[in-house]
Scaffold this motif. Structure first.
Motif, short mmCIF file in Angstrom:
data_model
loop_
_atom_site.label_atom_id
_atom_site.label_comp_id
_atom_site.label_asym_id
_atom_site.label_seq_id
_atom_site.Cartn_x
_atom_site.Cartn_y
_atom_site.Cartn_z
N GLU A 75 -1.25 0.53 -11.26
CA GLU A 75 -1.53 1.41 -10.12
C GLU A 75 -0.64 2.00 -9.51
OE1 GLU A 75 -5.59 -1.42 -9.65
OE2 GLU A 75 -4.11 -1.29 -8.18
N MET B 95 -0.18 6.05 -9.10
CA MET B 95 -0.25 6.88 -7.51
C MET B 95 1.06 7.82 -7.64
SD MET B 95 -0.98 3.29 -4.93
CE MET B 95 -2.48 2.65 -5.19
N LYS C 232 -3.55 3.54 0.49
CA LYS C 232 -4.28 2.85 -0.51
C LYS C 232 -3.51 1.66 -0.87
CE LYS C 232 -6.27 3.91 -4.81
NZ LYS C 232 -6.25 5.20 -5.80
N GLU C 233 -4.26 0.49 -1.16
CA GLU C 233 -3.88 -0.81 -1.43
C GLU C 233 -3.18 -0.71 -2.99
OE1 GLU C 233 -5.77 -5.01 -2.31
OE2 GLU C 233 -6.49 -4.21 -0.71
N SER D 101 0.97 -1.26 0.00
CA SER D 101 0.16 0.03 -0.15
C SER D 101 0.95 1.12 0.00
CB SER D 101 -1.02 0.07 1.19
OG SER D 101 -0.20 0.22 2.61
#
Length: 590
Positions: free
Chosen positions: A530, A534, A523-524, A519
């Motif tokens: 993803e 981020m 946030k995972e 994470s």
């Protein structure tokens, strides 16, 4: 090994000389076995040692070929078995012989590349050190080898060895023999004449004649463009040079230069990417018939088959050859100018963003070759932070030297030609000092001292932005944030899959190889994409909280994001006419 063969050319092959005779057969090819028999006569009295090599020409690391030998037997002229003792893993000592020793053994061979051997029902791909025992005390004797080929498989023999018959070949001595790989298969053959010498391409593949014809035209263009660099081909022994191509599903990707031949191997077929992706190896290996085989570092001459071979000049021998690989593909119209220029970025970033320059200069990187050149070990190493390939390091230094010379109305082609005249044609091995002195002779003492003191004996970075601008090329860094680590996707997060780079955000935050990031800021993390999204919009210096797994232990750390250090290299569409002219002169067909 080169000077041994020159003496043979001068005195000729003596029919009265005692000859070491080899015979190899492949009845059990389906199980990757070759049966090898060796016949030695007039062996001096006393213990007689035969051995397998531990190295292979063109490789710098130890390769224990003896591990694939079994079924060893020694007999005399009557067939009586002789006593054998072992003192090390690589050799066999025969005692109580009466002057004739016959050796027989089986070899397991199942790697088709530039170092090892492979035997199966598609071919017998033989690198000599990986295949044949030799006697050091009889190394000056001529050698004759008879290949008992599989006629049921339509096999033919291709090699740089001197041809006696369709299946029998000879070498003037052990050194030339060890440098002469062999491809035995139902291969295709194309050849062309270059000023009275024959250049031929043997290709073992599953493709069509039409595909080979197209590929051969590319190889021809490469041969002619590399000849243009030096002004002439070397004088090949027996007037012939042979590409031994093996593009088969069971082959391993490789290229390995030899005096009058080269192995180029790949599992890629011409139809499935090989037409574009295999040709670079052809360009690299053929350039070696000047640079390495004849313009030869003194540390590799004569080549030692019992120990690792080390040279501090591999940044020049391998690296400058790597620089010319892409350049020649461009001059041969196989690559566009745009493709070549943009291809430079990968190697450029690898070299100049590496922390390893704090530890070793290009000479010392070259000294690392016995540890990295297809060498194997089981303990982890820290190469990400301590090593830059001499291929890559030398390549970007060759680029810098060429562009620097061109800024002085000179060029690297003419410098390489001078090295060829002084050390290649004469086959006089060179030292590092010889390279610097030859550069001083060509470009001036001050120029040579500056290049060597800053970039060879030290690890400074040339002013590429200025050098590129002079040939109409842009060098720039995009504003992106980075953790300075390499990642891969896992089901439960994103794993760091290499040692983190010293001085980069991940390293400074205590993240290490194999840590799994689960994470970011609570946030995972699901996928690498993803994870990248981020941090993409964050500014340099931003702090993020990272939770991660180290083994089964949950941990967390704070990471301060840094700026990406990667460079982009592109053609400058706004370059002035002189810069464009300089670029065209650099990249144009010769």
């Amino acid at each position: 090994m080169l000077r041994f063969f020159i003496s043979f050319l001068l005195i000729g092959f003596s029919v009265h000389a005692q000859t070491n005779k080899y015979q190899v057969s492949f009845d059990n090819a389906v199980h990757h076995e070759a049966k090898i028999q060796v016949h030695f006569t007039e062996v001096p009295s006393g213990d007689f040692k035969v051995r397998m090599s531990r190295t292979s020409p063109g490789r710098y690391a130890i390769h224990e070929f003896a591990k694939n030998v079994y079924g060893f037997k020694a007999t005399d002229e009557t067939g009586k078995e002789l006593a054998v003792r072992r003192e090390d893993p690589y050799s066999w000592i025969i005692t109580d012989h009466k002057g004739t020793v016959n050796i027989e053994y089986l070899l397991f061979a199942n790697r088709g590349d530039g170092t090892y051997s492979q035997v199966d029902e598609t071919h017998a791909h033989l690198n000599i050190p990986a295949t044949f025992m030799y006697a050091e005390t009889l190394k000056e004797r001529p050698i004759e080898v008879d290949f008992d080929i599989r006629e049921d498989l339509n096999w033919k023999v291709a090699t740089q060895l001197e041809k006696v018959s369709e299946t029998k070949f000879r070498a003037p001595n052990m050194y030339y023999f060890m440098d002469s790989p062999v491809e035995i298969s139902d291969y295709m053959l194309k050849e062309f004449d270059v000023e009275g010498q024959n250049v031929r391409f043997v290709l073992h593949h599953l493709g069509t004649e039409e595909e080979f014809s197209e590929y051969f035209e590319k190889a021809k263009a490469i041969v002619l463009q590399e000849k243009a660099v030096y002004g002439e081909l070397p004088t090949y022994d027996f007037g012939e040079y042979t590409f031994l191509g093996c593009y088969m599903p069971n082959a391993s990707g490789d290229g390995m230069e030899h005096r009058n031949s080269t192995i180029v191997s790949s599992s890629r077929s011409l139809a499935e990417g090989g037409m574009e992706n295999n040709i670079g190896t052809v360009a690299h290996e053929f350039f070696h018939c000047w640079n390495v085989e004849r313009i030869r570092p003194e540390g590799l001459e004569p080549f030692d088959f019992t120990e690792a071979n080390m040279s501090g000049a591999l940044w020049f021998a391998e690296g400058f050859t790597s620089y010319y690989t892409g350049l020649i593909l461009t001059r041969a119209n196989i690559w566009t100018h745009e493709k070549y220029i943009e291809s430079l970025a990968g190697t450029f970033n690898y070299v100049w963003n590496s922390p390893a320059r704090d530890y070793f200069n290009p000479i010392e990187m070259s000294y690392q070759a016995p540890f990295v050149d297809a060498a194997t070990s089981v303990d982890p190493v820290n190469r990400e932070n301590t090593f830059i390939s001499y291929y890559s390091y030398g390549s970007v230094l060759g680029l810098a030297l060429d562009l620097s010379l061109r800024g002085n109305k000179l060029n690297l082609d003419d410098f390489m030609k001078l090295m060829w005249i002084k050390f290649g044609k004469t086959e006089n091995p060179y030292s590092l000092e010889n390279i610097e002195n030859t550069l001083a002779e060509y470009a001036g003492k001050e120029f040579a001292e500056n290049f060597f003191s800053n970039y060879i004996y030290a690890s400074k970075m040339p002013d590429y932005k200025k050098l590129f601008a002079e040939v109409g090329v842009k060098l720039f860094q995009e504003e992106k944030t980075s953790l300075g680590a390499s990642f891969r996707n896992l089901e439960n997060g994103v794993q760091i899959n290499r040692n983190t780079y010293r001085g980069r955000p991940a390293y400074n935050a205590g993240l290490d190889n194999n840590d799994i990031i689960t994470s970011v800021n609570g946030k995972e993390v699901g996928t690498l994409e993803e994870f990248s999204d981020m941090i993409a919009g964050m500014e340099k210096g931003s702090k993020i909280n990272v939770e991660f797994l180290r083994g089964d232990t949950k941990m967390q750390t704070e990471v301060r994001l840094g700026a990406s250090e990667d460079y982009t290299i592109k053609l400058d569409e706004k370059a002035d006419k002189q810069a464009v002219a300089n670029r065209e002169n650099w990249l144009k067909i010769k």
